[in-house]
Scaffold this active site. Structure first.
Site, short mmCIF file in Angstrom:
data_model
loop_
_atom_site.label_atom_id
_atom_site.label_comp_id
_atom_site.label_asym_id
_atom_site.label_seq_id
_atom_site.Cartn_x
_atom_site.Cartn_y
_atom_site.Cartn_z
N GLU A 1 63.35 -31.77 -36.86
CA GLU A 1 64.06 -31.19 -35.72
C GLU A 1 63.63 -31.78 -34.36
O GLU A 1 63.37 -31.08 -33.39
CB GLU A 1 63.92 -29.67 -35.73
CG GLU A 1 64.54 -29.06 -36.98
CD GLU A 1 64.42 -27.56 -37.11
OE1 GLU A 1 65.08 -26.98 -37.99
OE2 GLU A 1 63.64 -26.96 -36.34
N GLU B 1 67.84 -28.80 -44.66
CA GLU B 1 67.26 -27.45 -44.58
C GLU B 1 68.34 -26.48 -44.12
O GLU B 1 69.06 -26.75 -43.16
CB GLU B 1 66.09 -27.42 -43.59
CG GLU B 1 65.43 -26.06 -43.42
CD GLU B 1 64.34 -26.06 -42.35
OE1 GLU B 1 63.50 -26.97 -42.38
OE2 GLU B 1 64.35 -25.14 -41.50
#
Length: 523
Positions: free
Chosen positions: A202, A322
Site C-alpha cells: 500500500e 488483499e
C-alpha cells in the site's frame, strides 16, 4: 393502565402479517444462459488465496482487539485445526504480508543477533515499531507450509533505506536491498519454495501511511527483478518466483507510470487491494453486503485494472492481493458470519469475469474478517464458501446471464476436476425464491435448452436458524462443523437424478454442478 383501542392501522398490520404467514412463498422463474462454446477468461488454478498478517495482539480498532495470537510471528503452527483447514485445500495460496510489512527486518546477517518483535509506539507507523522475523521462525513457517501444501507469496519491505520527506507521508530515495537480498539468499539455501515475491504494501498512489513515487518505485522493481534473476539463475522458468507489485489501492495514473517506467517483463503480476464495504464499524455494513447494486460498483475498478494491465503491461496479469471487504479488521459479528458470503462469493465470481487470476482474502486467521476464528481456529462460514469454490469451480470462466431480478446473481465455470459446468447462484431477495432453468448458448438461434441427462449435484448454503449473522453455515440443511477429531467435514452434495426443478431459496447461495452439460469450452 387502560388498554389502547385497536385502530385501523393496527388491524391492517395484523392482516398483513397474517397474509405473509399463510401465503405461499413468492417465486420467480429464472432462465440462466451460459455461453458454452468459448471461455471469456481463465483464472489461476488457485484463485482462492488467503493472507497471513503481521499484526500483534494489541492491534485494536473501535475499542476491540480481534487479532490475538494470529500473527505470522506468533501463530500456533501446531494447532490441528489450522493444519487441517489449510490441508483441505490441497494447495492453498497464502500471501504473507500486510500493513506492517514495510517495517519488517529479516534476522539474517547483521540483524541475526538483535531481532526483536513489534512493540506499541504511538509515534510509529501504524502505532508500532519495526519488528524482526527470526530465521528460526522462518524455518518453522516453511516446515508448516511444506507439510500443508501451501503456495507462498512473501511481501518484502520496500521502505528499507528510504527517508521520510518533511511534512509528508512520501518516502524518498532508492531502496536498500541488502537485508532482503540476504534473506532471499538464505531462503534459497534452505531449499524453501517461494512462488512469488511482492514488493511493498500500500505504497502506491496516495498510499495509506506511506507512499513512494511511481518512477522511483519502478527503478527499484528493476533492481529487485535483477536480484531474483541472479539468485534463481539455476532454476527453470517454471520454478523461478514471480515478481508482484504494487500491492495497494488502485490509482490509474500511478499504475500506468509504474508499468511504463519498469518496462516489459519486470512485473509478472499487478496486485491491488479492495475494501469496498467501508470501515468495519459502519452501521450500514450488513445492508451493503445484501445490496447487489452497491456490490456492483466495484466492477468499475476491476474493469479499469484489467484495462491498464492489458494496455500498459500485457506481459503481466492482475490479482487481488488483499481484500477483507470492510477495512480496519472487518465488522464485528458481520464479517465472520454467514451474511459475509453474499459479498465474498460475489467478489470471487466478479473478479473471475474481469480477468483477475487470484483473490487473496484478508485474512486466513486474525481480525473479524478471518476465515478461521482467531481464538478457537474453528472455521467461519466464509471458510466453507472458499473451500467449495476451490473444489468445484475450474479455471475457465463462461459468460453467464440471467433474466431474473437484479437480486439474483449467477456465475459459471467449467467444473474443476470433472466433466460439465458448475454454476454459482446467489439470491439476495429476502422474500422471493428462484426456480432456475439452464440454457446453453451454442452460437445458434434460438438458444438450445440444456436437457438434463443424468445427475445434478446441489450445494445449498443457508444460515443456522435463518439468522444471517449466524456463525454456523448449513449445507443442504446440515450444519458444517468440525468432526470429533477436528477434521474438516465432508462437503456432500444433494444428488438430483430426475431433473427436478432447481429451487434457490430467499437469502441463500448455491453451487450447482451440471455433470452432463455439453460445453465445448470445457473440452
Amino acid at each position: 393502565m387502560a388498554s389502547k383501542p385497536i385502530g385501523f392501522l393496527s388491524l391492517l398490520f395484523s392482516s398483513l402479517v397474517l397474509v405473509i404467514v399463510v401465503s405461499p412463498a413468492l417465486a420467480d422463474d429464472v432462465m440462466v444462459t451460459v455461453r458454452a462454446v468459448t471461455p471469456i477468461q481463465q483464472t489461476d488454478g488457485n484463485l482462492v488465496c488467503a493472507t497471513m498478517d503481521w499484526w500483534p495482539k494489541d492491534k485494536c480498532n473501535y475499542g476491540w482487539c480481534p487479532w490475538y495470537n494470529s500473527s505470522i510471528i506468533n501463530l500456533d503452527l501446531n494447532n490441528t485445526i489450522l493444519y487441517n483447514a489449510i490441508d483441505a485445500f490441497k494447495n492453498l495460496r497464502i500471501r504473507l504480508g500486510g500493513s506492517l510489512q514495510d517495517q519488517v527486518i529479516y534476522g539474517v546477517g547483521e540483524h541475526r543477533k538483535h531481532c526483536e518483535n513489534f512493540k506499541s509506539d504511538p509515534n510509529g507507523m501504524f502505532t508500532f515499531t519495526s519488528g524482526c522475523l527470526t530465521m528460526r521462525r522462518w524455518d518453522e513457517l516453511n516446515t508448516f507450509f511444506r507439510e500443508t501444501g501451501a503456495i507462498i507469496t512473501f511481501g518484502l519491505n520496500a521502505l528499507k533505506g528510504r527517508e521520510k520527506a518533511l511534512d509528508s507521508t512520501e518516502y524518498v530515495g532508492p531502496w536498500d536491498s541488502t537485508n532482503a537480498h540476504h534473506f532471499m539468499r538464505h531462503t534459497i539455501a534452505k531449499g524453501y519454495k517461494i512462488d512469488s515475491w511482492e514488493f511493498g504494501n500500500e505504497l502506491c498512489g496516495g498510499g495509506v501511511a506511506a507512499k513512494v513515487n511511481a518512477t522511483q518505485y519502478a527503478q527499484d522493481l528493476i533492481k529487485l527483478k535483477r536480484i531474483i534473476n541472479r539468485l534463481y539463475r539455476r532454476f527453470s522458468d517454471q520454478d523461478k518466483p514471480k515478481l508482484l507489485a504494487p500491492g495497494g489501492f488502485f490509482d490509474m495514473q500511478w499504475f500506468i507510470e509504474m508499468l511504463q517506467a519498469s518496462g516489459p517483463n519486470v512485473v509478472d503480476v499487478v496486485t491491488h487491494h479492495i475494501y469496498n464495504l467501508g470501515p468495519g464499524n459502519d452501521n450500514n455494513l450488513m445492508s451493503r453486503i445484501l445490496d447487489p447494486f452497491y456490490l456492483s460498483q466495484v466492477a468499475n475498478t476491476y474493469k479499469n485494472v484489467e484495462y491498464v494491465v492489458k494496455n500498459y503491461g500485457p506481459w503481466s496479469t492482475p490479482w487481488i492481493g488483499e481484500s477483507g471487504g470492510a477495512f480496519n479488521s472487518g465488522g464485528k459479528d458481520v464479517s465472520n458470519s454467514f451474511v459475509d458470503s453474499f459479498w465474498y462469493l460475489d467478489q470471487l465470481g466478479m473478479v473471475s469475469v474481469y480477468g483477475h487470476s487470484v483473490f487473496c482474502r484478508q485474512a486466513l486467521i486474525g481480525g473479524n474478517y478471518a476465515l478461521l476464528d482467531p481464538i478457537t481456529y474453528v472455521p467461519n462460514p466464509d471458510y466453507y464458501s472458499a473451500l467449495l469454490w476451490s473444489k468445484l469451480m475450474g479455471r475457465r470462466v463462461l459468460q453467464t446471464t440471467n433474466d431474473g431480478s437484479p437480486y439474483f446473481r449467477s456465475y459459471t465455470h467449467c467444473s474443476k476436476n470433472g466433466q460439465g459446468v458448475t454454476s454459482l447462484f446467489i439470491n439476495y431477495s429476502n422474500s422471493t425464491s428462484s426456480d432456475v432453468s439452464l440454457v446453453g448458448d451454442y452460437n445458434i438461434y434460438p438458444p438450445a435448452l440444456y436437457e438434463e441427462i443424468g445427475p445434478r449435484e446441489e450445494y445449498h448454503l443457508t444460515p443456522e436458524g435463518g439468522n444471517l449473522k449466524s456463525r454456523v453455515m448449513l449445507l443442504n440443511g446440515q450444519p458444517l462443523k468440525l468432526t470429533s477429531d477436528n477434521q474438516i467435514p465432508e462437503l456432500t452434495p444433494l444428488v438430483v437424478e430426475d431433473g427436478t426443478p432447481l429451487h434457490i431459496a430467499p437469502y441463500s447461495i448455491a453451487f450447482i454442478r451440471y455433470k452432463n452439460f455439453n460445453a465445448p469450452a470445457c473440452a
